[in-house]
Write an enzyme that holds these catalytic residues in place. Structure first.
Site, PDB file in Angstrom:
ATOM      1  N   LYS A 135       2.052  -2.987   6.166  1.00  0.00           N
ATOM      2  CA  LYS A 135       2.360  -2.884   4.742  1.00  0.00           C
ATOM      3  C   LYS A 135       3.811  -2.473   4.517  1.00  0.00           C
ATOM      4  CE  LYS A 135      -1.569  -4.151   3.011  1.00  0.00           C
ATOM      5  NZ  LYS A 135      -1.679  -5.372   2.183  1.00  0.00           N
ATOM      6  N   TYR A 164      -2.171  -0.832  10.211  1.00  0.00           N
ATOM      7  CA  TYR A 164      -2.247  -1.338   8.838  1.00  0.00           C
ATOM      8  C   TYR A 164      -1.042  -0.857   8.036  1.00  0.00           C
ATOM      9  CZ  TYR A 164      -3.995  -1.764   4.023  1.00  0.00           C
ATOM     10  OH  TYR A 164      -4.136  -2.047   2.685  1.00  0.00           O
ATOM     11  N   SER A 205       0.847  -1.198   0.000  1.00  0.00           N
ATOM     12  CA  SER A 205       0.000   0.000   0.000  1.00  0.00           C
ATOM     13  C   SER A 205       0.877   1.240   0.000  1.00  0.00           C
ATOM     14  CB  SER A 205      -0.904   0.004   1.241  1.00  0.00           C
ATOM     15  OG  SER A 205      -1.510   1.261   1.432  1.00  0.00           O
TER      16      SER A 205
END
Length: 249
Positions: free
Chosen positions: A157, A153, A140
């Site tokens: 990533k 998150y 991401s």
């Protein structure tokens, strides 16, 4: 471009994952798709098969060892494995990383990082039999540029960038490439929170030089390239698909 090749794409019944599976299938690959929800698996399978694509599917939670084993068994029924796309990810909370509880942090790390590592490790016996072995992780833009709503998150990533570099170095002598795609803001259900208000969307767009939200198909085309022979000399790279956001030297 991918005729006679077999691809596993995890979390591939919606959004970016489904677009990746579709594009690889359109390029000639046989597909093994999966998701955690049976109804989503059934819907996506019918959709792809109605388009004339070769598809096998199953319910799979990537954190479950037996579920992952079944993915590779399905690939074997197609004759082997050439392409692994690790796309599964979760983000059960929104907020800063230090506001994340230990249990939620563990869940995010388990699905987003550890499962990618284990899938790559478990895929190796089959990939080593292929002349076109490819591992592609889906990371991401938040791996490079943290967002306050995506704390844990984003951390997970970022970890995938390091996994890509290390695995690529180890597997390069065997001719197996390992690369990573880092999507920017893509119009999916998963990213809906990032455009939940007009003000938030406007702020997001100011960071994107192309001035628009991306499409899942634009991520899928990059995956198809990395899976192809055209990318046979590319490994250890983290490719941003972000409309120019955070473009770097």
């Amino acid at each position: 471009m991918l005729a006679n090749r077999v691809a596993i794409v995890t979390a591939s019944t919606d959004g970016i994952g489904l677009a990746i599976a579709r594009r690889l299938g359109q390029e000639g690959a046989s597909l093994v798709i999966s998701s955690r929800k049976p109804e989503n698996v059934e819907r996506a399978t019918k959709e792809l098969q109605s388009e004339g694509l070769r598809v096998k599917s199953l319910v799979c939670h990537v954190s479950d060892a037996e579920n992952r084993k079944k993915l590779f068994e399905e690939a074997k029924s197609f004759g082997g494995l050439d392409i692994l796309v690790s796309n599964a990810a979760v983000n059960p909370v929104h907020g800063g990383i230090l506001d994340c509880s230990e249990s939620i942090f563990d869940k995010i790390y388990d699905v987003n990082v550890k499962s990618s590592f284990l899938l790559a490790k478990e895929a190796l016996p089959l990939l080593r039999k292929s002349k076109h072995g490819r591992i592609i992780f889906i990371s991401s833009i938040s791996a490079y540029y943290p967002h306050i709503l995506l704390g844990a998150y984003g951390f997970s990533k970022t970890a995938l960038l390091g996994l890509t570099k290390n695995a690529a170095l180890q597997l390069a002598p065997e001719g197996i490439t390992v690369n990573c795609i880092c999507p920017g803001h893509i119009e999916t259900r998963f990213s809906k929170v990032m455009r939940s208000s007009d003000d938030m969307l406007k702020e997001e767009l100011t960071n994107i030089p192309m001035g628009r939200i991306g499409k899942s198909e634009e991520v899928a085309s990059s995956v198809a390239f990395l899976a192809s022979d055209d990318a046979s000399y590319i490994t250890g790279e983290n490719l941003l698909v972000s409309g120019g956001f955070s473009a770097r030297l």
